[in-house]
Motif scaffolding. Structure first.
Motif, PDB file in Angstrom:
ATOM      1  N   ARG A  57      24.996 131.993 129.342  1.00 39.36           N
ATOM      2  CA  ARG A  57      23.665 131.808 129.458  1.00 39.36           C
ATOM      3  C   ARG A  57      23.059 131.931 128.053  1.00 39.36           C
ATOM      4  N   HIS A  58      23.961 132.066 127.013  1.00 39.78           N
ATOM      5  CA  HIS A  58      23.479 132.301 125.629  1.00 39.78           C
ATOM      6  C   HIS A  58      24.087 131.343 124.796  1.00 39.78           C
ATOM      7  N   THR A  59      23.722 131.025 123.879  1.00 44.71           N
ATOM      8  CA  THR A  59      24.480 130.133 122.851  1.00 44.71           C
ATOM      9  C   THR A  59      24.873 130.954 121.747  1.00 44.71           C
ATOM     10  N   ILE A  60      26.445 131.130 122.297  1.00 37.59           N
ATOM     11  CA  ILE A  60      27.212 131.859 121.424  1.00 37.59           C
ATOM     12  C   ILE A  60      28.154 131.170 120.432  1.00 37.59           C
ATOM     13  N   ARG A  61      27.950 131.494 119.284  1.00 39.67           N
ATOM     14  CA  ARG A  61      28.533 130.628 118.244  1.00 39.67           C
ATOM     15  C   ARG A  61      29.952 131.448 117.816  1.00 39.67           C
ATOM     16  N   GLY A  62      30.977 130.670 117.938  1.00 43.89           N
ATOM     17  CA  GLY A  62      32.195 131.136 117.345  1.00 43.89           C
ATOM     18  C   GLY A  62      32.544 130.598 116.036  1.00 43.89           C
ATOM     19  N   VAL A  63      32.995 131.226 114.990  1.00 40.44           N
ATOM     20  CA  VAL A  63      33.278 130.768 113.807  1.00 40.44           C
ATOM     21  C   VAL A  63      34.717 130.607 113.452  1.00 40.44           C
ATOM     22  N   ALA A  64      35.119 129.312 113.343  1.00 39.27           N
ATOM     23  CA  ALA A  64      36.714 129.033 113.096  1.00 39.27           C
ATOM     24  C   ALA A  64      36.905 128.464 111.679  1.00 39.27           C
ATOM     25  N   THR A  65      37.233 129.390 110.716  1.00 38.18           N
ATOM     26  CA  THR A  65      37.639 129.173 109.368  1.00 38.18           C
ATOM     27  C   THR A  65      38.950 128.947 109.120  1.00 38.18           C
ATOM     28  N   THR A  66      38.896 127.750 108.380  1.00 38.08           N
ATOM     29  CA  THR A  66      40.493 127.328 107.871  1.00 38.08           C
ATOM     30  C   THR A  66      40.203 127.054 106.247  1.00 38.08           C
ATOM     31  N   PRO A  67      41.508 126.630 105.834  1.00 37.28           N
ATOM     32  CA  PRO A  67      41.499 126.297 104.353  1.00 37.28           C
ATOM     33  C   PRO A  67      40.616 125.109 104.019  1.00 37.28           C
ATOM     34  N   THR A  68      40.429 123.938 104.838  1.00 29.87           N
ATOM     35  CA  THR A  68      39.661 122.743 104.760  1.00 29.87           C
ATOM     36  C   THR A  68      38.221 122.937 105.343  1.00 29.87           C
ATOM     37  N   ALA A  69      38.076 123.821 106.229  1.00 27.56           N
ATOM     38  CA  ALA A  69      36.803 123.374 106.930  1.00 27.56           C
ATOM     39  C   ALA A  69      36.168 124.713 107.648  1.00 27.56           C
ATOM     40  N   GLN A  70      34.963 124.829 107.896  1.00 26.65           N
ATOM     41  CA  GLN A  70      34.514 125.845 108.846  1.00 26.65           C
ATOM     42  C   GLN A  70      33.674 125.156 109.939  1.00 26.65           C
ATOM     43  N   LEU A  71      34.279 125.414 111.087  1.00 27.81           N
ATOM     44  CA  LEU A  71      33.874 124.927 112.191  1.00 27.81           C
ATOM     45  C   LEU A  71      32.823 125.936 113.101  1.00 27.81           C
ATOM     46  N   ILE A  72      31.698 125.711 113.297  1.00 29.50           N
ATOM     47  CA  ILE A  72      30.687 126.751 113.909  1.00 29.50           C
ATOM     48  C   ILE A  72      30.266 126.362 115.530  1.00 29.50           C
TER      49      ILE A  72
END
Length: 318
Positions: A57-72
């Motif tokens: 029901r909620h906009t849950i943000r997961g943050v995936a951080t790698t050496p080349t990019a940060q995908l939220i």
């Protein structure tokens, strides 16, 4: 998440040459594997997963951080033809989110044929792209549940459904191609410094995540009439007084709202057995999330027909 302490990771707020950061949204009909994929991409449980549709029901943000990019990752409720006021509000929330992200991942489970729900979303995406051009990656989720031939058929059907920037199969459960999905989505992000420090997995307030964990535990193994009718509100979180510093205890009081007395009976179970089980499972998740011991005080209440009542929707946070 093994990016901390490595020289190759961009320092927070600094961009190495070519470093990318931005927002991605996973979309798909309910139960298309969006939350499971979010957790696999982030490498830790941040979105609740359930075999019942309509759990997010909620906009849950997961943050995936790698050496080349940060995908939220912004995880939205499933986009579907609305039957209630709540359904309409959830759809509006999805559309707003889609216009704000950098890339969209459209999840289509490989163990199910393309259906009217997928066609509905494909049309919505086509309409959205006339308003604002957004890259869309079609993701064939749950590829571990079918054989290679079926995956190939599914990929052809996805290709015929619309105009996608990329198509990729994966299995969040087995981990197959999850890395590739992360790379494909990240490739559409703008060049940018990291937006969150290393080690941050989600920016959801703790109370929201606690409510989601309780909701997930309450949905486990119950009949189909319950998912739409369950709302969870964290009333208070207070440290227990008089505890030694090395053994803190957090008192968490939570209300679970259902629409009818018959549903209340289902959640509580015979002699309270089901509610105790819900409490035990939820508490385990909450303690893992907070890293400390918790006393969870659960109450089940009836809020008659709350999904259709604007006042109650507002009170329950929608």
């Amino acid at each position: 998440m093994g990016t901390q302490g490595t020289d190759s990771t961009a320092a927070f707020g600094e961009a190495g040459p070519g470093y990318r950061a931005g927002f991605a949204c996973l979309i798909g009909r309910p139960n298309a594997g969006k939350s499971t994929l979010t957790n696999a991409l982030v490498g830790q449980k941040v979105a609740i997963t359930s075999s019942k549709p309509q759990t997010t029901r909620h906009t849950i943000r997961g943050v995936a951080t790698t050496p080349t990019a940060q995908l939220i990752l912004v995880d939205t409720p499933g986009l579907h033809k609305p039957r209630t006021l709540l359904g309409e509000r959830l759809n509006d929330l999805v559309r707003e989110t889609l216009l704000e992200v950098d890339v969209i991942g459209f999840c289509l489970p490989a163990d199910q044929r393309i259906g009217p729900g997928d066609a509905f979303i494909a049309k919505e995406l086509a309409d959205l792209r006339t308003v604002r051009r957004r890259p869309v990656v079609a993701i064939a989720t749950k590829a571990d549940l079918v054989d290679r031939e079926r995956v190939a058929e599914h990929l052809i059907a996805i290709d015929q459904l619309g105009d996608w920037d990329a198509i990729i199969p994966c299995s969040a459960v087995s981990g197959e191609q999850v890395e590739e999905v992360r790379e494909v989505l990240s490739s559409y992000l703008p060049e940018s410094p990291q937006l969150y420090p290393d080690g941050v997995l989600t920016d959801e307030p703790e109370a929201v995540m606690i409510a989601e964990l309780v909701r997930e535990a309450a949905l486990e193994g119950v009949r189909d009439e319950l998912p739409h009718s369950l709302a969870v509100v964290v009333e208070e979180m207070v440290p227990r007084e008089g505890r030694p510093d090395d053994k803190p205890l957090l008192d968490v009081r939570v209300n679970v709202f259902v629409e009818r007395p018959s549903q209340k009976a289902i959640v509580i179970g015979k002699g309270g057995s089901r509610l105790r089980e819900v409490g035990t499972n939820a508490r385990r998740g909450i303690e893992a999330l907070l890293g400390q011991r918790v006393y969870l005080d659960l109450h089940v209440k009836v809020a008659k027909d709350w999904q259709r009542d604007p006042k109650q929707l507002q009170r329950l946070g929608f």
